[in-house]
Structure formats: C-alpha cells, structure tokens
Design a protein around this motif. Structure first.
Motif, short mmCIF file in Angstrom:
data_model
loop_
_atom_site.label_atom_id
_atom_site.label_comp_id
_atom_site.label_asym_id
_atom_site.label_seq_id
_atom_site.Cartn_x
_atom_site.Cartn_y
_atom_site.Cartn_z
N GLU A 1 -42.24 33.79 16.30
CA GLU A 1 -42.88 32.54 15.88
C GLU A 1 -43.97 32.77 14.84
O GLU A 1 -44.06 32.04 13.84
CB GLU A 1 -43.50 31.85 17.11
N LYS A 2 -44.78 33.80 15.02
CA LYS A 2 -45.91 34.04 14.11
C LYS A 2 -45.46 34.50 12.73
O LYS A 2 -46.22 34.43 11.77
CB LYS A 2 -46.87 35.06 14.71
N GLN A 3 -44.20 34.97 12.60
CA GLN A 3 -43.71 35.44 11.31
C GLN A 3 -42.87 34.40 10.58
O GLN A 3 -42.57 34.57 9.40
CB GLN A 3 -42.87 36.71 11.49
N ARG A 4 -42.53 33.33 11.26
CA ARG A 4 -41.66 32.34 10.63
C ARG A 4 -42.32 31.69 9.41
O ARG A 4 -41.69 31.51 8.36
CB ARG A 4 -41.26 31.27 11.64
N ASN A 5 -43.59 31.31 9.56
CA ASN A 5 -44.28 30.69 8.43
C ASN A 5 -44.37 31.65 7.25
O ASN A 5 -44.27 31.23 6.09
CB ASN A 5 -45.68 30.24 8.85
N GLN A 6 -44.56 32.95 7.53
CA GLN A 6 -44.60 33.93 6.45
C GLN A 6 -43.23 34.03 5.76
O GLN A 6 -43.14 34.07 4.54
CB GLN A 6 -44.98 35.31 6.99
N GLY A 7 -42.18 34.05 6.57
CA GLY A 7 -40.84 34.11 6.01
C GLY A 7 -40.53 32.89 5.15
O GLY A 7 -39.96 33.01 4.06
N ILE A 8 -40.92 31.71 5.64
CA ILE A 8 -40.70 30.48 4.89
C ILE A 8 -41.48 30.51 3.58
O ILE A 8 -40.94 30.24 2.51
CB ILE A 8 -41.11 29.26 5.73
N PHE A 9 -42.77 30.87 3.66
CA PHE A 9 -43.62 30.85 2.46
C PHE A 9 -43.10 31.79 1.39
O PHE A 9 -42.88 31.40 0.24
CB PHE A 9 -45.07 31.21 2.82
N TRP A 10 -42.90 33.06 1.76
CA TRP A 10 -42.51 34.05 0.76
C TRP A 10 -41.08 33.84 0.30
O TRP A 10 -40.74 34.11 -0.87
CB TRP A 10 -42.71 35.46 1.30
N GLY A 11 -40.22 33.37 1.19
CA GLY A 11 -38.85 33.06 0.78
C GLY A 11 -38.80 31.94 -0.23
O GLY A 11 -38.12 32.03 -1.26
N VAL A 12 -39.54 30.86 0.05
CA VAL A 12 -39.59 29.73 -0.89
C VAL A 12 -40.25 30.15 -2.20
O VAL A 12 -39.80 29.80 -3.29
CB VAL A 12 -40.34 28.53 -0.26
N PHE A 13 -41.35 30.91 -2.09
CA PHE A 13 -42.06 31.36 -3.30
C PHE A 13 -41.12 32.17 -4.20
O PHE A 13 -41.04 31.94 -5.42
CB PHE A 13 -43.26 32.21 -2.91
N GLY A 14 -40.40 33.13 -3.60
CA GLY A 14 -39.48 33.94 -4.38
C GLY A 14 -38.34 33.12 -4.96
O GLY A 14 -37.95 33.31 -6.12
N ALA A 15 -37.81 32.19 -4.15
CA ALA A 15 -36.69 31.37 -4.61
C ALA A 15 -37.10 30.48 -5.78
O ALA A 15 -36.36 30.32 -6.76
CB ALA A 15 -36.15 30.53 -3.45
N ILE A 16 -38.28 29.87 -5.67
CA ILE A 16 -38.75 28.99 -6.74
C ILE A 16 -39.00 29.79 -8.01
O ILE A 16 -38.68 29.37 -9.12
CB ILE A 16 -40.04 28.26 -6.30
N THR A 17 -39.58 30.98 -7.87
CA THR A 17 -39.83 31.83 -9.05
C THR A 17 -38.53 32.18 -9.76
O THR A 17 -38.43 32.09 -10.99
CB THR A 17 -40.55 33.13 -8.63
N ILE A 18 -37.52 32.57 -8.97
CA ILE A 18 -36.22 32.90 -9.55
C ILE A 18 -35.62 31.68 -10.24
O ILE A 18 -35.05 31.76 -11.33
CB ILE A 18 -35.25 33.41 -8.46
N ARG A 19 -35.78 30.51 -9.62
CA ARG A 19 -35.20 29.30 -10.21
C ARG A 19 -35.85 28.94 -11.54
O ARG A 19 -35.18 28.50 -12.47
CB ARG A 19 -35.33 28.13 -9.22
N VAL A 20 -37.17 29.11 -11.62
CA VAL A 20 -37.87 28.86 -12.88
C VAL A 20 -37.29 29.75 -13.98
O VAL A 20 -37.05 29.31 -15.11
CB VAL A 20 -39.39 29.10 -12.74
N ILE A 21 -37.06 31.02 -13.65
CA ILE A 21 -36.51 31.96 -14.63
C ILE A 21 -35.09 31.56 -15.04
O ILE A 21 -34.72 31.57 -16.21
CB ILE A 21 -36.51 33.40 -14.06
N LEU A 22 -34.29 31.15 -14.03
CA LEU A 22 -32.89 30.80 -14.30
C LEU A 22 -32.76 29.58 -15.20
O LEU A 22 -31.76 29.45 -15.94
CB LEU A 22 -32.15 30.54 -12.99
N VAL A 23 -33.72 28.65 -15.13
CA VAL A 23 -33.63 27.42 -15.91
C VAL A 23 -33.41 27.73 -17.39
O VAL A 23 -32.61 27.08 -18.06
CB VAL A 23 -34.90 26.56 -15.72
#
Length: 240
Positions: free
Chosen positions: A39-61
């Motif tokens: 439970e305590k790691q889920r928020n970290q996984g969500i945050f860093w996963g979304v952060f990385g995904a959004i960064t990649i998407r900005v580059i892909l645009v």
C-alpha cells in the motif's frame, strides 16, 4: 501563443480532452502494474509511472508523424502490449515474500507503466501535436493538467480490481484489444487491410483480446499448479 491568448486555452482544452479520453487506458495500465505493490508504495508507483509516461509522450509528440509512418513500428508495439497483458495476469511468485526486494518490484511497476503507455501513445500523440500546433508549452500544460485525472482514475480502477478480480482480466483484455487495432493500422498492413480485409478492423481486436485472456489464464493456471507443487514439496521435506 501565450496565456492571454484565447486560442491558447482553446488548444489546451483540446489537449486535455484528448488525454482524458486516453486516461481510461492509462488508468488500467497503472492499476494493473501497481496492484501487487504494498500500500505504501502504490502512490510512488503511480506518481513515477505517470511522470515517466507523460515525459515520454511529450517527446513523442514531436516525432509522431514520422514515427507512425515507419513500417513494423506498430506491429512491434502490438507484440509488446500482448506480452504485457499476458504477463500482468500471472500470479505472484511463490515464497515468503523476501526473495523479491520491494524497490525492485516498484521499479518493475514503473517500467511497465512507461513501456505500455509509450506503446499506446503512438496513435494518440498525433492528436495532441495537431491541437498544440508545435507549441511545446501547450503540450506540457495540457498533459500536466490531465495527470490528476489519470492518477485518480488509476486509484479507482485499483480498488475495483481488489474487490472484483474479474476486472483484472478485463483490463488485460483491453490491452489485447488495443494491440489488435495497432497491428492492422501499421504502415505495412493498413492499406492491404483496408482494401482486402476490412473485417479485421473488428475481428483482430477481438481475437487479440481473447489471445491475451486465454493465454494469460492458461499460463497462470500452470504457474499456480507449480507453486502448489513447490509448497507441497517444502511441506513434505520439513522435519517432523
């Protein structure tokens, strides 16, 4: 365009709308990848996963049109999604929980989110690039605003998966469905499918969704059987 320009806000709303529509898929990816974390790691996984995904998407645009014109790119992406969907249906490893380091598990969830989101974004970034008209500020602004929506959606999906395990299969099947759509819209296959096999536009996604669910369930059943045999062997070998 700047913040005082009405066109900026109109374009930003377009980008946000595009990403909200995609947010359902992203939420499923995040929920599937993070559901086994403590439970305590889920928020970290969500945050860093979304952060990385959004960064990649900005580059892909900025490379979207050229990338999607390359033969085999979507086919490779479709295979990746099939693999991820099947992998996410597999049971946890046997043991007392000490063999797998928590940080490794967290890193694995983050990598899964980023890879899957990158693959699924290949079509979608064209819409974002078109709405932004090459304005990096708009791309970043629109995607950042949509992040809270994606994060909230992923938490909701995770709760549903914990309460209703069937939703895990639905989520994995969704990845298979998307993979099927990508495979028939690759630069190498698109024209042939449109001219000679238009029925694949609905048949292929259904077929690949079933492949993920059936294969994933079969492999999961085998893994569970092996885990049970290992547990039985360990119990038998324990000193009386």
């Amino acid at each position: 365009m700047d913040f005082s320009d009405p066109q900026f806000w109109f374009a930003a709303l377009q980008i946000i709308a595009i990403d909200i529509v995609l947010g359902g898929d992203n939420a499923v990816i995040i929920a599937l990848a993070c559901r086994r974390l403590p439970e305590k790691q889920r928020n970290q996984g969500i945050f860093w996963g979304v952060f990385g995904a959004i960064t990649i998407r900005v580059i892909l645009v900025f490379f979207a049109i050229n990338l999607l014109a390359l033969p085999f790119l979507k086919l490779v992406g479709a295979l990746l999604l099939l693999w991820i969907g099947i992998k996410l249906l597999q049971p946890e490893a046997a043991g007392d929980g000490h063999e797998i380091d928590a940080s490794t598990t967290l890193l694995g969830a983050i990598k899964t989110i980023i890879i899957a989101d990158t693959v699924m974004s290949l079509d979608n970034v064209i819409g974002i690039a078109g709405a932004a008209r090459g304005d990096l500020t708009l791309v970043i602004f629109g995607l950042l605003v949509s992040v809270p929506i994606i994060v909230w959606g992923s938490k909701l999906v995770m709760k549903l998966m914990n309460r209703f395990p069937l939703t895990i299969f639905i989520g994995a099947g969704l990845l298979g469905w998307i993979a099927g759509g990508m495979a028939i819209t690759d630069a190498l296959t698109r024209e042939w499918v449109n001219m000679h096999a238009a029925f694949l536009h609905w048949l292929m996604p259904i077929g690949t969704a079933l492949v993920v669910i059936v294969t994933g369930k079969w492999l999961a059943a085998r893994a569970q059987k092996n885990i049970a045999l290992i547990d039985l062997t360990n119990d038998t070998n324990k000193p009386m």
